[in-house]
Design an enzyme around this catalytic site. Structure first.
Site, PDB file in Angstrom:
ATOM      1  CB  THR A 193      -0.876   0.076   1.400  1.00  0.00           C
ATOM      2  OG1 THR A 193      -1.738  -1.271   1.437  1.00  0.00           O
ATOM      3  CG2 THR A 193      -1.720   1.415   1.406  1.00  0.00           C
ATOM      4  N   GLY A 223      -9.663  -4.404   1.977  1.00  0.00           N
ATOM      5  CA  GLY A 223      -8.657  -4.196   3.187  1.00  0.00           C
ATOM      6  C   GLY A 223      -9.215  -2.919   3.714  1.00  0.00           C
ATOM      7  CB  THR A 244       0.871   0.177   4.606  1.00  0.00           C
ATOM      8  OG1 THR A 244       1.207  -1.113   4.043  1.00  0.00           O
ATOM      9  CG2 THR A 244       2.058   0.767   5.575  1.00  0.00           C
ATOM     10  N   GLY A 245      -0.687  -2.316   5.671  1.00  0.00           N
ATOM     11  CA  GLY A 245      -0.546  -3.418   6.842  1.00  0.00           C
ATOM     12  C   GLY A 245      -1.564  -4.756   6.299  1.00  0.00           C
TER      13      GLY A 245
END
Length: 328
Positions: A193, A223, A244-245
C-alpha cells in the site's frame, strides 16, 4: 521600528519551543511495510524504491512550497507512487486469485473531515484522484466496483485498459502463492500500500492511501485502505494518518481513527499514540505500519515489521528516505 522589533522578539521568546520550531509545512509518505531485509533486497529493487519515494516527496513538497493545500499535496505524492511499478498501487498492483487487478483508495481533508473512497476499481489510472472526485463530486463517501468505474468515466478521469496495471513480477507472486498455497496473505509478506499525509502553510492536514490489496485476494475482498478510520483519517484537531498492513486487523482496530482519538483526547504525541495502537494491532495478530503528521508540525511513523518504505520532508528540515527498520 526598534520598539516593534523588541516587542516581536519578546513575544517569540515567550512561545513554547515547539511553536517556535514548527515548520511551515510537512509531508510524510509510505510505500508499504513488511519483510524488507537487506539480505533479501536486490540493489536494483532498492534503488528503484528509493527513487520512487524521493520522486513522490518532490511532487508533494513542490505543491506545499508553492502555497498549495495539504489535500493537493497528498494526491500529488500518491499519484507518483501509483504510477511506479515498484509499489503495490495503480500500475504494479498485485493480482487477485482470478488474475485481475482491483484497486482501492481513499482521501480525507482534515479541515472539513470530508472524505472519498473507492474499492475494486479496474480502469482508472490514478485511483486516488477518483477517491477525491467521489469526495468533491458526489454526495457519497465510498463507491465500489462497476459503479465506481462508471462514475470515473463520467467524470472524465483518465481511463486505461486493465492490462495497464499488470506486471510480470506481480504475476509471478500470484503463481507462487497458488503453487505453495501457504497463506491468505502476500506471498512475499510485504504490504505494498502507498500513502501520504501532509500539513500545509495554513495548518490544515490531509491523508491519502492507495493499494492493489493482497496477492490472491478473493470474493471481492476489501482491506483497510479505502475504509475511513481504518486505513486513512485526517482531522485538524488531531492529525492525519495513512496505514499499510494486514487490512483485516487494521479495520478491526480502527487504527487511523484510534490514533487521532488518542492525540485529540489524551494529548499524546503522534509517535506515542501510533506506537500504542500499533502494539494493540500486533496483539490482535496484525502487522504493518502508519505514517502521521499534525497541525503542530510533528511528523512520525510507527511499524511492527522489519521495514517500511517511507520518507519525510518539511519546509525547515532535511529530506529522509528509508526502507529498513534500523535507518532513521
Amino acid at each position: 521600528m526598534i520598539r516593534l522589533s523588541l516587542i516581536a522578539g519578546a513575544l517569540l521568546m515567550s512561545l513554547p519551543a515547539a511553536a517556535q520550531d514548527k515548520p511551515q509545512w510537512t509531508l510524510v509518505i509510505h510505500g508499504g511495510a513488511g519483510v524488507m531485509e537487506r539480505a533479501k533486497m536486490t540493489p536494483e529493487r532498492e534503488a528503484a524504491a528509493r527513487k520512487g519515494l524521493d520522486t513522490a516527496l518532490e511532487a508533494g513538497s513542490k505543491v506545499l512550497a508553492g502555497g498549495g493545500s495539504a489535500l493537493d499535496a497528498v494526491e500529488a505524492a500518491v499519484k507518483v507512487l501509483e504510477d511506479d511499478p515498484s509499489f503495490n498501487a495503480g500500475r504494479g498492483a498485485v493480482f487477485t486469485y482470478d488474475g485481475t487487478n482491483e484497486l482501492d483508495a481513499s482521501i480525507m481533508d482534515g479541515a472539513t473531515r470530508r472524505a472519498g473512497a473507492v474499492a475494486g476499481v479496474t480502469r482508472t489510472r490514478n485511483p486516488i484522484s477518483l477517491a477525491r472526485k467521489v469526495m468533491e463530486g458526489s454526495p457519497h463517501v465510498m463507491l465500489a466496483g462497476k459503479g465506481a468505474d462508471q462514475f470515473s468515466a463520467e467524470k472524465g478521469l483518465e481511463q486505461v485498459a486493465p492490462s495497464y496495471f499488470a506486471t510480470k513480477e506481480r504475476r509471478r507472486q500470484l503463481e507462487t502463492l497458488k503453487a505453495k498455497k501457504t497463506s491468505w496473505f502476500d506471498i512475499d509478506r510485504k504490504f505494498g500500500t502507498v500513502g501520504a499525509v501532509a500539513m500545509d502553510a495554513k495548518g490544515h492536514v490531509a491523508a491519502a492511501t492507495s493499494t492493489g490489496g493482497i496477492t490472491g485476494k478473493r470474493w471481492g475482498r476489501i482491506g483497510d485502505s479505502p475504509v475511513i478510520g481504518a486505513g486513512t483519517y485526517a482531522d485538524d484537531r488531531a492529525c492525519a494518518v495513512s496505514a499499510t498492513g494486514a487490512g483485516e486487523y487494521f479495520i478491526r482496530a480502527g487504527v487511523a481513527h484510534e490514533i487521532c482519538a488518542r492525540v485529540r483526547f489524551k494529548g499524546e504525541s503522534l509517535k506515542a499514540a501510533a506506537d500504542i495502537v500499533m502494539k494493540e494491532t500486533a496483539d490482535l495478530g496484525g502487522t504493518g505500519g502508519v505514517i502521521l503528521t499534525g497541525p503542530s508540525g510533528e511528523m512520525a511513523w510507527s511499524f511492527n515489521t522489519p521495514g517500511m518504505y517511507r520518507g519525510k520532508v518539511s519546509a525547515s528540515g532535511e529530506k529522509v528516505v528509508a526502507i529498513y527498520g534500523d535507518e532513521d
